[in-house]
Write a protein that holds these residues in place. Structure first.
Motif, PDB file in Angstrom:
ATOM      1  N   SER B  50       3.619  -6.280  -4.071  1.00  0.00           N
ATOM      2  CA  SER B  50       2.510  -7.235  -4.214  1.00  0.00           C
ATOM      3  C   SER B  50       2.635  -8.009  -5.517  1.00  0.00           C
ATOM      4  O   SER B  50       2.357  -9.207  -5.561  1.00  0.00           O
ATOM      5  N   ASP B 162       1.193 -10.702   2.338  1.00  0.00           N
ATOM      6  CA  ASP B 162       1.150  -9.366   1.741  1.00  0.00           C
ATOM      7  C   ASP B 162       0.525  -8.371   2.712  1.00  0.00           C
ATOM      8  O   ASP B 162      -0.693  -8.256   2.789  1.00  0.00           O
ATOM      9  N   GLU B 163       1.366  -7.682   3.456  1.00  0.00           N
ATOM     10  CA  GLU B 163       0.916  -6.722   4.475  1.00  0.00           C
ATOM     11  C   GLU B 163      -0.200  -7.302   5.341  1.00  0.00           C
ATOM     12  O   GLU B 163      -1.258  -6.688   5.496  1.00  0.00           O
TER      13      GLU B 163
END
Ligand SMILES: Nc1ncnc2c1ncn2[C@@H]1O[C@H](COP(=O)(O)OP(=O)(O)O)[C@@H](O)[C@H]1O
Ligand SMILES: [Mg+2]
Lengths: 223, 283
Positions: B50, B162-163
């Motif tokens: 991240s 991000d995910e």
């Protein structure tokens, strides 16, 4: 105790002789001025305290301290400062509403989800633009609930002030009733105070709360 | 010639928080991404994935090193890099179409074109029917669709994700994988995509960057030379996923041992023995 008929009769008399209308008009004018000042100052201060650390440490803690004082306790202070004038009673109204608006606004700003701010930044927003278009709308439910709380505090402060500080207004009509030993008039005026208070509250906040419930999926009650 | 996204010797150290030690989230990360490439970043949690995305987005300044996009060193966040977070980060006071139009207004896109663009991308994520809905009325998967449409509508050069599907149920995730692959082929965006799901990485990526933790570095970059659109059930994808998984296992074990100490051991032995005991049962 007076019968409901007596109260009704007092109510009708108050309406027909104009005393209720004049009292309501005087009180509404005072609260419009006092509450208006509270909203402008409260939003400004709350937004500034939420934004600047220095203000939070100074003004912020002062606001929390002052909040413990019931607003009617400001009346002697106000009379000494402004004399027995309209300004003294408006001051008491302002002290009733201002602090809860400041605190709720600051709270709303602080509770803005950091994720939304980050999202705004990835869209190229920053500074005042980010504050105005992301932080402020995000704080709106908290601000509206603070303004509503402030409204009810302002209304109570005004009534208390008018009771103690005799010069027209609905609170003073109560004093008249007491002086005349007229319980049915007292009850009729109390009913009028409730009715006016609720009507204005509905008028001011009904739409805002409906919009918030529709968009956020909840009523803007916090704290 | 320099790559489209050029990350060189990137180091990110977070200042100590209330008495703790400074955290070296990334140390000397090099990564070059070509225009239109789909790169997945995988690694144990806390290895700085991240952080890398945030630095590229401009949300965090690098401590040292260099991030260039299209030859220009990035300075701060900007609409040329769109971000999709794990939680959709939609604005609850706006409805779906207004959320997608929101960044366009700041970019100075005229009103009529804003609406047309928003509708175009809303259609791309199959949510045309929900243009007037508010965020609290949408499911998690629908919210991510809106977030993707909002990012695409800005027409960024790069999409940072991000995910984005990590919080969704498996069925929704599978469908969104296919749709994202299709969207990527249509729009030809450069995508940096963080995930801890190896199948997701194997299915979507042109290349998979595998991280190791403490300090966060890229341990290996694995190309997945298999043309898009891909079939999720194919053996090649499964095999690629296995290779990533093997690389990751060591890293994840290292990370856990770091947290729990040397006492921790993998329960592998016990599992295989009990599995053997179970053989033949119920036949
Ligand atoms: N804002 C921050 N301040 C301090 N430490 C941070 C911050 N953000 C992340 N970290 C630390 O940096 C490391 C990498 O975090 P992160 O990039 O979120 O990892 P990942 O996304 O791979 O799980 C972690 O040890 C995390 O605790
Ligand atoms: Mg992460």
């Amino acid at each position: 105790m007076p019968s409901p008929q007596d109260v009704l009769a007092s109510f009708a008399r108050g309406l027909s002789d104009g005393s209720f209308l004049i009292g309501t008009a005087v009180s509404l004018r005072r609260i419009a001025v006092g509450y208006g000042i509270s909203v402008v100052l409260g939003l400004g201060l709350g937004l500034a305290i939420g934004r600047f650390r220095l203000l939070e440490d100074t003004v912020g803690s002062l606001v929390f301290g002052l909040q413990t004082i019931p607003s009617i306790c400001w009346l002697p202070f106000a009379i000494l400062w402004f004399g027995l004038s309209e300004r003294a009673i408006v001051f008491v109204v302002v002290m009733g509403a201002l602090l809860s608006i400041v605190i709720a606004t600051d709270d709303g700003v602080k509770n803005t989800p950091p994720l939304l701010v980050r999202a705004g930044r990835t869209m190229g927003m920053r500074g005042v633009g980010l504050y105005a278009r992301v932080v402020l709308p995000s704080a709106l439910p908290a601000i509206v609930s603070g303004m509503k709380l402030g409204w009810s505090f302002a209304w109570r402060s005004l009534m208390a002030g008018e009771l103690l500080f005799v010069s027209a207004g609905l609170g003073q009509l109560l004093t008249v009733g007491r002086d005349l030993n007229d319980m049915s008039l007292v009850i009729a005026v109390m009913l009028l105070i409730v009715a006016v208070g609720l009507a204005v509250e509905r008028l001011l906040f009904g739409t805002a709360e409906r919009v918030i419930r529709r968009r956020w999926g909840f009523v803007g009650v916090r704290g | 010639m320099a790559a489209f996204v050029e990350i060189q010797r990137l180091t990110k150290v977070f200042a100590p928080r209330n008495g703790g030690a400074a955290v070296a989230a990334l140390e000397g990360v090099d990564l070059a991404v070509a225009e239109g490439e789909f790169v997945c970043l995988v690694g144990p949690s806390g290895c700085g994935k991240s952080t890398l995305l945030n630095v590229v987005a401009g949300l965090e300044p690098p401590s040292a090193g260099d991030v260039r996009v299209n030859g220009r060193r990035i300075s701060g966040a900007g609409a040329d890099r769109g971000m999709v977070f794990q939680e959709a980060a939609l604005f609850p006071w706006l409805n779906v179409i207004q959320n997608i139009e929101f960044p366009l207004r700041r970019l100075g896109v005229p009103r009529a074109e804003r609406r047309a663009r928003a509708l175009h991308f809303l259609h791309m994520v199959h949510l045309s029917k929900f243009a007037g809905a508010y965020v609290h009325e949408l499911s998690g998967g629908m919210r991510q669709r809106v977030a993707i449409a909002r990012a695409l509508a800005m027409d960024p050069k790069i999409l940072l994700m991000d995910e984005p599907f990590a919080a969704l149920d498996a069925q929704t995730r599978d469908i969104l994988h296919e749709e994202l692959q299709q969207i990527w082929q249509e729009t030809r965006k450069t995508i940096l995509f963080v995930t801890h799901n190896v199948r997701e990485a194997a299915y979507l990526a042109d290349r998979v960057a595998i991280f190791s933790a403490h300090p966060g570095t890229i341990k290996r970059v694995l190309p997945i030379n298999y043309p898009h659109p891909r079939d999720k059930e194919s053996l090649l994808i499964a095999r690629a996923a296995n290779v990533i998984l093997e690389e990751l296992k060591d890293e994840v074990e290292k990370a856990i041992r770091r947290q729990l100490g040397e006492e921790w051991q993998r329960p592998a032995d016990r599992v295989s023995r009990s599995a053997r005991l179970d053989l033949g049962r119920g036949i």
